[in-house]
Design an enzyme around this catalytic site. Structure first.
Site, PDB file in Angstrom:
ATOM      1  N   GLU A 199       0.824  -1.208   0.000  1.00 39.23           N
ATOM      2  CA  GLU A 199       0.000   0.000   0.000  1.00 39.23           C
ATOM      3  C   GLU A 199       0.861   1.262   0.000  1.00 39.23           C
ATOM      4  O   GLU A 199       0.495   2.281  -0.595  1.00 39.23           O
ATOM      5  CB  GLU A 199      -0.936  -0.007   1.215  1.00 39.23           C
ATOM      6  N   HIS A 229       2.630 -10.107  -9.732  1.00 43.07           N
ATOM      7  CA  HIS A 229       4.072 -10.367  -9.819  1.00 43.07           C
ATOM      8  C   HIS A 229       4.851  -9.279  -9.079  1.00 43.07           C
ATOM      9  O   HIS A 229       5.790  -9.554  -8.343  1.00 43.07           O
ATOM     10  CB  HIS A 229       4.525 -10.425 -11.273  1.00 43.07           C
ATOM     11  N   SER A 230       4.462  -8.042  -9.301  1.00 38.75           N
ATOM     12  CA  SER A 230       5.062  -6.902  -8.620  1.00 38.75           C
ATOM     13  C   SER A 230       4.061  -5.759  -8.692  1.00 38.75           C
ATOM     14  O   SER A 230       2.955  -5.913  -9.233  1.00 38.75           O
ATOM     15  CB  SER A 230       6.389  -6.496  -9.283  1.00 38.75           C
TER      16      SER A 230
END
Length: 526
Positions: A203, A418-419
């Site tokens: 976040e 994934h990222s």
């Protein structure tokens, strides 16, 4: 001993096809060896503190013992059983050299310690007629008049070792390592900590406070259970989803935050992109972005541990996508040939960014690849904490005891993207993600087992999560306000004396900053 074998066998094998009589061949090899290779290799090795041991022990023994493995562990053996080669190589060095030609005329070397080739090999009455087989590097090969191709796959897939079912109940008859209350709780608390860190740091990236992040969501069991099964002396070569191992070894939440924010307190001095952790103190080699480069490095590190007689091994991680890299082949092949004590762990989580495993390979996953390299291997449920802990511990014991590599394929699922640069909903269905996030969640399954043992309560769960969340939030606030490393740190820690070209680059950079001061970050000291 291994270096001696390499120096002796590699050059002399090149001469073996030349036609000579038995005496001439021996004479040629002997002269070539003494004149050319003895001063180049043996004298160089004589400076080693272990050369005496090398010359007094057996040179290049080749002996594979079949070992009784419990069916629960289901280790996939690297090769079929071999005969023990007869012969005695405990002679004095000068007596050994004359035998070299006969030895090397038949085979190169079958492993890092291989090359022990007797003039006569003992076989049982059940063996094939010698005329129907040939002695070839690696062992005797039997001839067949039939055209037979090896099948591209077997009828049944390699089974997956598992201890707990989805409800946290142990399977009847399953065997696993006993985990005491203290270790079990530390493992669970670490898994919860890793999960909360991932959520909050993710976040923070979405808020623009850090530039990049990668989560380990769905793979917490592989992180923590592996770390618990290893020794602190084992050297970790991570991919980029192993922060839990650092967490287990004592890397603090504040240290994670300093790395992600690139503060002056970051051990890497802000030079690495986020999640590229590293810690010499915790034997954790710094993460590097190129895929699978750590695998051949692991083989080298493991071999150095072996030469120094260390009771430790190298542990290298990769994903299913990494198995398509050339470095996967190089790393496993080097480790097998050199018999390096390295534990290769492949997190087969189904996806290499957006590439599914169906587009990655046609083999039965990754576990079967081990046999092709002569490496024992096992497939485990990567979402079963007890299975991971038990299998990794057993694998490590074998690696240390036998000084050989092992490949572990952990079946898991990448619940997160994934990222932060990826949106996985574009290439996989939401219901698939939700299923693995809930029904196959490693934390939920392990928590049920811990609570069933009477070691954990809902009240403790609430307290733990609240406490960790406060620690992570506080670490972010502090790191966000901490000064960045000085500009000069861009040019330090590589050369003892800075070369002229880097002096010129630093000067040019400072001149550019002066011309555009308004665009330069105020929290980076000049």
């Amino acid at each position: 001993m291994h270096l001696i074998c390499h120096y002796i066998h590699e050059p002399l094998y090149m001469f073996s096809p030349i036609t000579h009589t038995h005496t001439q061949h021996k004479h040629l090899v002997s002269n070539l060896f003494w004149k050319r290779f003895f001063p180049m290799s043996i004298c160089r090795l004589a400076r080693s503190r272990t050369i005496t041991r090398f010359l007094k022990t057996k040179i290049c023994p080749f002996e594979i013992h079949e070992r009784l493995i419990t069916p629960n562990y289901s280790f996939f053996h690297a090769c079929s059983s071999y005969k023990t080669l007869a012969g005695n190589f405990t002679r004095k060095p000068h007596e050994l050299w004359d035998k070299t030609a006969n030895i090397l005329a038949f085979r190169r070397f079958e492993s890092a310690r291989a090359g022990e080739q007797a003039e006569a090999v003992s076989y049982t009455d059940d063996d094939e007629d010698e005329n129907q087989s040939i002695d070839f590097p690696g062992g005797r090969v039997t001839f067949t008049p039939q055209i037979k191709f090896i099948s591209e796959s077997t009828d049944k897939r390699v089974p997956c070792y598992r201890v707990l079912d989805d409800d946290g109940y142990p399977f009847a008859g399953s065997r696993s390592e006993q985990v005491d209350k203290e270790t079990a709780l530390k493992m669970y608390k670490s898994m919860v900590t890793l999960q909360i860190m991932d959520h909050i740091f993710y976040e923070a990236q979405r808020q623009g406070r850090i530039s990049f992040y990668m989560t380990s969501m769905g793979e917490e069991a592989i992180n923590i259970a592996t770390a618990a099964a290893l020794s602190p002396d084992d050297i970790i070569l991570p991919q980029y989803r192993e922060p839990g191992i650092l967490l287990w070894r004592g890397f603090t939440i504040e240290e994670f935050a300093n790395q992600l924010f690139g503060t002056k307190n970051d051990a890497g001095k802000g030079r690495q992109m986020p999640v590229h952790y590293g810690s010499k103190k915790h034997n954790f080699v710094t993460v590097s972005s190129p895929i699978a480069t750590q695998l051949p490095q692991a083989a080298g590190i493991a071999y150095s541990l072996k030469m120094d007689n260390k009771e430790a091994c190298a542990v290298a991680f990769t994903g299913d996508g990494g198995t398509s890299e050339g470095d996967f082949h190089a790393g496993l092949n080097f480790a097998a040939v050199m018999e390096a004590p390295v534990l290769f762990i492949c997190r087969n989580n189904g996806w290499a960014i957006s590439t599914p495993i169906s587009d990655q390979f046609r083999s039965d996953g990754v576990v079967v690849k081990g046999q092709a390299y002569g490496i024992r291997s096992i497939r485990i449920d990567g979402n079963d904490t007890l299975a991971v802990y038990s299998a990794i511990r057993a694998a490590r014991e074998m690696v240390i005891r036998e000084q050989k590599p092992i490949l572990v394929e952990a079946l898991t699922y990448r619940v997160g993207h994934h990222s932060t640069s990826d949106d996985s909903t574009k290439y996989r269905p939401l219901n698939e993600i939700e299923y693995w996030k809930t029904a196959r969640n490693p934390l939920g399954r392990y928590r049920k087992w811990v609570q069933r043992n009477g070691w954990w309560t809902d009240e403790e769960e609430t307290e733990l999560r609240g406490s960790i969340r406060k620690q992570v939030m506080n670490a972010i606030q502090v790191a966000d306000k901490t000064e960045k490393p000085s500009l000069k740190e861009l040019f330090t820690d590589v050369y003892d004396r800075l070369p002229l070209n880097l002096h010129e680059q630093e000067k040019s950079l400072r001149e550019t900053i002066k011309r555009h001061e308004q665009d330069f970050p105020a929290d980076v000291p000049l």
